[in-house]
Design an enzyme around this catalytic site. Structure first.
Site, PDB file in Angstrom:
ATOM      1  N   CYS A  52      26.580  36.681 -83.436  1.00 18.90           N
ATOM      2  CA  CYS A  52      25.968  37.682 -83.426  1.00 18.90           C
ATOM      3  C   CYS A  52      24.787  37.346 -83.302  1.00 18.90           C
ATOM      4  O   CYS A  52      24.008  38.437 -83.490  1.00 18.90           O
ATOM      5  CB  CYS A  52      26.202  37.332 -85.099  1.00 18.90           C
ATOM      6  SG  CYS A  52      26.472  36.414 -86.423  1.00 18.90           S
ATOM      7  N   GLY A  55      30.461  41.021 -89.215  1.00 21.47           N
ATOM      8  CA  GLY A  55      32.010  41.704 -88.141  1.00 21.47           C
ATOM      9  C   GLY A  55      31.191  42.702 -87.329  1.00 21.47           C
ATOM     10  O   GLY A  55      29.825  42.743 -87.639  1.00 21.47           O
ATOM     11  N   SER A  56      32.247  43.495 -86.465  1.00 25.68           N
ATOM     12  CA  SER A  56      31.634  44.689 -85.639  1.00 25.68           C
ATOM     13  C   SER A  56      31.007  45.577 -86.735  1.00 25.68           C
ATOM     14  O   SER A  56      31.223  45.966 -88.137  1.00 25.68           O
ATOM     15  CB  SER A  56      32.550  44.796 -84.824  1.00 25.68           C
ATOM     16  OG  SER A  56      33.542  45.886 -85.016  1.00 25.68           O
ATOM     17  N   GLU A  98      27.115  42.090 -93.222  1.00 22.42           N
ATOM     18  CA  GLU A  98      26.603  40.651 -92.067  1.00 22.42           C
ATOM     19  C   GLU A  98      26.766  41.575 -90.632  1.00 22.42           C
ATOM     20  O   GLU A  98      28.350  40.977 -90.107  1.00 22.42           O
ATOM     21  CB  GLU A  98      26.784  39.722 -91.968  1.00 22.42           C
ATOM     22  CG  GLU A  98      25.869  39.167 -92.781  1.00 22.42           C
ATOM     23  CD  GLU A  98      24.803  38.699 -92.770  1.00 22.42           C
ATOM     24  OE1 GLU A  98      24.545  39.420 -91.914  1.00 22.42           O
ATOM     25  OE2 GLU A  98      24.242  38.289 -93.959  1.00 22.42           O
ATOM     26  N   GLY A 137      32.199  47.859 -90.313  1.00 21.03           N
ATOM     27  CA  GLY A 137      32.135  47.324 -91.103  1.00 21.03           C
ATOM     28  C   GLY A 137      31.468  48.622 -92.378  1.00 21.03           C
ATOM     29  O   GLY A 137      31.199  49.117 -93.351  1.00 21.03           O
TER      30      GLY A 137
HETATM   31  P1  NAD Z   1      36.254  42.928 -86.479  1.00 22.79           P
HETATM   32  O1  NAD Z   1      34.492  43.624 -86.987  1.00 22.79           O
HETATM   33  O2  NAD Z   1      36.860  43.459 -85.161  1.00 22.79           O
HETATM   34  O3  NAD Z   1      36.350  41.924 -87.867  1.00 22.79           O
HETATM   35  C1  NAD Z   1      36.001  41.701 -88.490  1.00 22.79           C
HETATM   36  C2  NAD Z   1      36.830  40.668 -89.826  1.00 22.79           C
HETATM   37  O4  NAD Z   1      37.123  42.262 -90.130  1.00 22.79           O
HETATM   38  C3  NAD Z   1      38.613  40.683 -89.511  1.00 22.79           C
HETATM   39  O5  NAD Z   1      38.707  39.873 -90.436  1.00 22.79           O
HETATM   40  C4  NAD Z   1      39.635  41.697 -88.840  1.00 22.79           C
HETATM   41  O6  NAD Z   1      40.692  41.763 -89.509  1.00 22.79           O
HETATM   42  C5  NAD Z   1      38.899  42.968 -89.984  1.00 22.79           C
HETATM   43  N1  NAD Z   1      39.264  43.579 -90.242  1.00 22.79           N
HETATM   44  C6  NAD Z   1      39.107  45.003 -88.675  1.00 22.79           C
HETATM   45  N2  NAD Z   1      39.559  46.104 -88.992  1.00 22.79           N
HETATM   46  C7  NAD Z   1      39.594  46.633 -90.390  1.00 22.79           C
HETATM   47  C8  NAD Z   1      39.484  48.034 -91.504  1.00 22.79           C
HETATM   48  N3  NAD Z   1      39.690  48.533 -90.795  1.00 22.79           N
HETATM   49  N4  NAD Z   1      38.904  46.905 -92.817  1.00 22.79           N
HETATM   50  C9  NAD Z   1      38.990  45.851 -93.216  1.00 22.79           C
HETATM   51  N5  NAD Z   1      38.897  44.951 -92.007  1.00 22.79           N
HETATM   52  C10 NAD Z   1      39.290  45.071 -91.455  1.00 22.79           C
HETATM   53  O7  NAD Z   1      34.558  41.871 -85.631  1.00 22.79           O
HETATM   54  P2  NAD Z   1      35.389  40.617 -84.796  1.00 22.79           P
HETATM   55  O8  NAD Z   1      36.000  41.738 -83.237  1.00 22.79           O
HETATM   56  O9  NAD Z   1      35.996  40.115 -85.819  1.00 22.79           O
HETATM   57  O10 NAD Z   1      33.889  39.700 -85.043  1.00 22.79           O
HETATM   58  C11 NAD Z   1      33.016  40.583 -83.617  1.00 22.79           C
HETATM   59  C12 NAD Z   1      31.584  41.586 -84.206  1.00 22.79           C
HETATM   60  O11 NAD Z   1      30.923  40.325 -85.795  1.00 22.79           O
HETATM   61  C13 NAD Z   1      30.385  40.637 -83.567  1.00 22.79           C
HETATM   62  O12 NAD Z   1      30.198  42.426 -83.486  1.00 22.79           O
HETATM   63  C14 NAD Z   1      29.131  40.344 -84.383  1.00 22.79           C
HETATM   64  O13 NAD Z   1      28.444  41.168 -83.705  1.00 22.79           O
HETATM   65  C15 NAD Z   1      29.825  40.163 -86.020  1.00 22.79           C
HETATM   66  N6  NAD Z   1      28.806  39.138 -86.459  1.00 22.79           N
HETATM   67  C16 NAD Z   1      28.176  39.550 -87.579  1.00 22.79           C
HETATM   68  C17 NAD Z   1      28.183  38.241 -87.830  1.00 22.79           C
HETATM   69  C18 NAD Z   1      26.767  38.667 -89.327  1.00 22.79           C
HETATM   70  O14 NAD Z   1      26.741  37.633 -89.666  1.00 22.79           O
HETATM   71  N7  NAD Z   1      25.779  38.548 -88.456  1.00 22.79           N
HETATM   72  C19 NAD Z   1      28.568  36.740 -87.809  1.00 22.79           C
HETATM   73  C20 NAD Z   1      29.646  36.891 -87.118  1.00 22.79           C
HETATM   74  C21 NAD Z   1      30.320  38.029 -86.251  1.00 22.79           C
END
Ligand code: NAD
Length: 491
Positions: free
Chosen positions: A294, A238-239, A260, A243
């Site tokens: 990503c 995720g973001s 990731e 992370g």
């Molecule tokens: P996000 O970080 O908002 O959410 C990712 C996940 O984390 C979701 O399931 C969300 O519900 C959960 N989450 C949110 N807040 C949380 C918290 N406080 N504690 C625990 N979990 C929580 O990211 P997004 O908007 O879903 O995805 C986009 C981002 O993910 C982009 O920055 C992208 O680059 C990254 N991404 C990276 C990869 C990789 O493999 N490197 C792959 C896909 C996406």
């Protein structure tokens, strides 16, 4: 009450619950979240709004599975179950494709490719399950010392919305192959195919509790999973911002984390490159999945001698791009939500305010519904290296292109962001290919190709702020295991 298959229909809406210990359950606190179709803004489904109480139940179910049928299975038997899941996923390809396309706005062809990838992860990890083994180590006379790879125990998987099936497959496939029991928290915008997958995995013979899914908001269900003292490993995609929160939460329980995170991945084009081959990669790597990837290549760095030619030829490809509803299978569908559209448009407003030049944009299809989350693919030219459009992840169909003069300058520009996920290098010069492959700071380097989206066999992950740990390939299996050293004194 939910029907035994976990899905009920309330008028035209699908209604999903959590999947815990093979049972479909409403959220303990009773909450629900309405899911919208980003192609037209209509209501599609409801999911359970899980909280800590649901995560507690899921972790308990996973722990019980480790002491039950799942924990007792041999590695070979686990591998066979994973193969059956792979086959079953392909049998349900039409349903999964349609659901993913409606849920996250993925054009049908791209959604279908994600189902195939999900099946392939289970095929790959099914075949690997009984091939991970330790070593015997030379030691003092009278001792035999060996190492064992063992599962961590309960693994937590926090999944984003951009490739819901692929990321579920890569993280869950490796974790289950190693014998862990999993609790998955999909992104609230993209739960439906994960829940359908749970039904498919159960039918294929995955024992109860090996996979549990709790849906809900990140700050509630996600945070509860990240900080749960019964979880032994967290895999987060995720973001960057989230992370950091997940790593801090896991640190309180001293458990390992795979992160990731995002990227600002460049493709570097030298004047001697095979442009005919490079051009589709230059554009597709930026606009695939509406740029919500990503490993998207959001920066294009071009040697000055061919800069104007590359801008002109990329512009022609951009002008031919149609943006429309996912069901019409256009090159570019809607972005995942109106919220994401606003984030991307804020960057485009900044570009206009700072006088950046738009080289070309795609076109909105005539049949694009008014309520959809559509963003025109945009190529911005001559973007300064320190501008936010060259530094920050936008997560939309926007690419920035700029010229360079010297190889050293190209390396400095490529390495000049906080991220380091993927890099593409386009040149026919063999020496330069190897020099750059070594000099570039990123988890993957592609020479005369760019394909991090595929390549299930290829270890994937970042350096710098793109994260740490590796998923995909054989490497991921070691990440989902802990190494035990056994020293036997026998005289
Ligand atoms: P996000 O970080 O908002 O959410 C990712 C996940 O984390 C979701 O399931 C969300 O519900 C959960 N989450 C949110 N807040 C949380 C918290 N406080 N504690 C625990 N979990 C929580 O990211 P997004 O908007 O879903 O995805 C986009 C981002 O993910 C982009 O920055 C992208 O680059 C990254 N991404 C990276 C990869 C990789 O493999 N490197 C792959 C896909 C996406």
């Amino acid at each position: 009450m939910l029907a035994p298959d976990g899905v009920t229909r309330v008028s035209s809406l699908l209604r999903y619950g959590n999947f815990i210990a093979d049972q479909w359950r409403d959220a303990v606190a009773g909450g629900e979240i309405v899911i919208k179709n980003p192609s037209d803004g209509s209501d599609l489904a409801t999911i359970a709004r899980g909280t800590k109480a649901d995560v507690d139940l899921a972790v308990e179910a996973a722990r019980a599975a480790l002491g039950g049928d799942w924990g007792r299975m041999s590695a070979t038997a686990r591998g066979r179950v994973l193969h059956k899941i792979s086959d079953a996923v392909l049998r349900h390809i039409d349903r999964l494709t349609e659901l993913e396309s409606k849920d996250v706005g993925k054009p049908l062809t791209q959604a279908r490719a994600d189902v195939v990838a999900l099946a392939r992860y289970f095929e790959f990890y099914g075949a690997s399950a009984d091939k991970v083994h330790g070593d015997t180590l030379p030691y003092q006379n009278g001792f035999t010392v060996f190492t064992l790879y063992e599962p961590h125990g309960v693994t937590g998987h926090i999944i984003p919305w951009n490739y819901p099936m692929q990321i579920l497959g890569r993280s869950l496939g490796a974790a289950l192959a190693m014998g862990n029991a999993a609790v998955v928290k999909p992104a609230e915008e993209a739960c439906l195919t994960a829940l359908e997958f749970a039904r498919i995995a159960k039918e294929a013979g995955l024992p109860p509790g090996a996979l549990n899914i709790v849906t809900g908001l990140g700050a509630e269900a996600g945070a509860a999973l990240a900080e749960h003292s019964g979880v032994n490993h967290i895999s987060f995609t995720g973001s960057r911002r989230t992370g950091e929160l997940v790593q801090a939460a896991a640190a309180k329980n001293t458990v390992p984390v795979t992160l990731e995170l995002g990227g600002k991945s460049p493709q570097i084009v030298f004047a001697d490159a095979d442009l005919e081959r490079a051009l589709p990669f230059l554009v597709n790597a930026g606009i695939q999945n509406a740029g919500q990837t990503c490993s998207a290549s959001s920066r294009i760095l071009v040697e000055r001698g061919v800069y104007e030619e590359v801008v002109a030829r990329m512009s022609a490809l951009y002008r031919a791009l149609k943006v429309g509803p996912a069901s019409a299978d256009p090159a570019v569908g809607p972005v995942v939500s109106l919220r994401q559209k606003t984030i991307i448009e804020t960057y485009l407003d900044l570009a206009r305010k700072d006088g950046l030049r738009i080289a070309a944009q795609g076109e909105l299809a005539a049949d694009a519904p008014a309520g959809g989350a559509y963003v025109l693919p945009t190529l911005l030219r001559d973007v300064p290296a320190d501008h936010p459009l060259m530094q920050e992840e936008i997560f939309g169909p926007v690419q920035a292109i700029a010229p360079f003069d010297m190889e050293e300058e190209a390396i400095a520009l490529a390495n000049g962001t906080a991220y380091g996920l993927v890099c593409g290098i386009w040149t026919r010069d063999g020496g330069r290919q190897f020099r750059l492959a070594r000099a570039i700071q990123s988890g993957q380097v592609f020479v005369n190709n760019y394909g991090a989206g595929g390549g299930i066999e290829l270890p994937f992950g970042g350096v710098k702020r793109s994260g740490h740990g590796r998923e995909k390939g054989f490497e991921a299996l070691y990440g989902f295991a802990t190494l035990k050293t056994v020293s036997v004194y026998h005289g």
